[in-house]
Design an enzyme around this catalytic site. Sequence first.
Site, PDB file in Angstrom:
ATOM      1  N   HIS A 101       0.055   9.548  -1.256  1.00 28.35           N
ATOM      2  CA  HIS A 101       0.166   9.586   0.196  1.00 28.35           C
ATOM      3  C   HIS A 101       1.604   9.293   0.598  1.00 28.35           C
ATOM      4  CE1 HIS A 101      -0.952   5.500  -1.017  1.00 28.35           C
ATOM      5  NE2 HIS A 101      -0.214   5.076  -0.007  1.00 28.35           N
ATOM      6  N   HIS A 103       3.888   7.769   3.775  1.00 25.22           N
ATOM      7  CA  HIS A 103       3.910   7.015   5.037  1.00 25.22           C
ATOM      8  C   HIS A 103       4.984   7.603   5.947  1.00 25.22           C
ATOM      9  CE1 HIS A 103       1.887   3.235   3.416  1.00 25.22           C
ATOM     10  NE2 HIS A 103       2.285   3.788   2.278  1.00 25.22           N
TER      11      HIS A 103
HETATM   12  P1  AMP Z   1       0.344   1.974  -0.271  1.00 26.68           P
HETATM   13  O1  AMP Z   1       0.647   0.511  -0.298  1.00 26.68           O
HETATM   14  O2  AMP Z   1       1.575   2.842  -0.271  1.00 26.68           O
HETATM   15  O3  AMP Z   1      -0.628   2.372  -1.356  1.00 26.68           O
HETATM   16  O4  AMP Z   1      -0.325   2.245   1.140  1.00 26.68           O
HETATM   17  C1  AMP Z   1      -1.679   2.182   1.383  1.00 26.68           C
HETATM   18  C2  AMP Z   1      -1.829   2.178   2.878  1.00 26.68           C
HETATM   19  O5  AMP Z   1      -3.146   2.607   3.173  1.00 26.68           O
HETATM   20  C3  AMP Z   1      -1.651   0.819   3.549  1.00 26.68           C
HETATM   21  O6  AMP Z   1      -0.619   0.938   4.539  1.00 26.68           O
HETATM   22  C4  AMP Z   1      -3.007   0.519   4.169  1.00 26.68           C
HETATM   23  O7  AMP Z   1      -2.905  -0.118   5.418  1.00 26.68           O
HETATM   24  C5  AMP Z   1      -3.598   1.910   4.299  1.00 26.68           C
HETATM   25  N1  AMP Z   1      -5.054   2.011   4.237  1.00 26.68           N
HETATM   26  C6  AMP Z   1      -5.885   1.486   3.310  1.00 26.68           C
HETATM   27  N2  AMP Z   1      -7.161   1.854   3.552  1.00 26.68           N
HETATM   28  C7  AMP Z   1      -7.130   2.639   4.664  1.00 26.68           C
HETATM   29  C8  AMP Z   1      -8.120   3.328   5.411  1.00 26.68           C
HETATM   30  N3  AMP Z   1      -9.428   3.279   5.077  1.00 26.68           N
HETATM   31  N4  AMP Z   1      -7.718   4.050   6.485  1.00 26.68           N
HETATM   32  C9  AMP Z   1      -6.413   4.083   6.844  1.00 26.68           C
HETATM   33  N5  AMP Z   1      -5.424   3.470   6.168  1.00 26.68           N
HETATM   34  C10 AMP Z   1      -5.779   2.740   5.097  1.00 26.68           C
END
Ligand code: AMP
Length: 138
Positions: A101, A103
């Site tokens: 993903h 950001h």
């Molecule tokens: P990372 O640390 O780069 O793996 O980012 C994961 C991101 O996913 C974090 O910013 C979380 O807040 C976000 N996240 C986790 N679960 C969900 C969800 N169900 N819906 C939306 N965002 C999520």
Amino acid sequence: MKDCNCIFCKIANGEIPSSTVYEDEDFRAILDLGPASRGHTLILPKNHYADICEADPGIAGKLFPLAGRIGAAMKAVLGASGFNVVQNNGASAGQTVFHLHVHIIPRYDGGPRMVSWEPGEEKPEVLAETAARIKGVL
Ligand code: AMP
Ligand code: ZN
């Protein structure tokens, strides 16, 4: 290529509802549930890749243009004055969800400091040796 135990596979493919800001045949972009700032968006490929190293190059190649479009939209309608594009690979890099993903984090004038680091120092010979090691396997 979906992983039935992966929450981002379920969100990307519409099995779990999300605040979707964009969708096409390859991607869904959603608002992060724990936003760093208002409008913090995640671009999720619909297929499962753990990280950028696993990703299909055609999919990876579409991520940057889409990130730019979403960032421009944030500037147009949210009052953001800039945005960061961040993509974590591996737990040591802060990755917590092991489905690729990207950001897109809108930034606002006077907003908190984030996505930054303290510049270090390095000797020229160490830079040269480090560059040679990486170059040697590319
Ligand atoms: P990372 O640390 O780069 O793996 O980012 C994961 C991101 O996913 C974090 O910013 C979380 O807040 C976000 N996240 C986790 N679960 C969900 C969800 N169900 N819906 C939306 N965002 C999520
Ligand atoms: Zn997945």
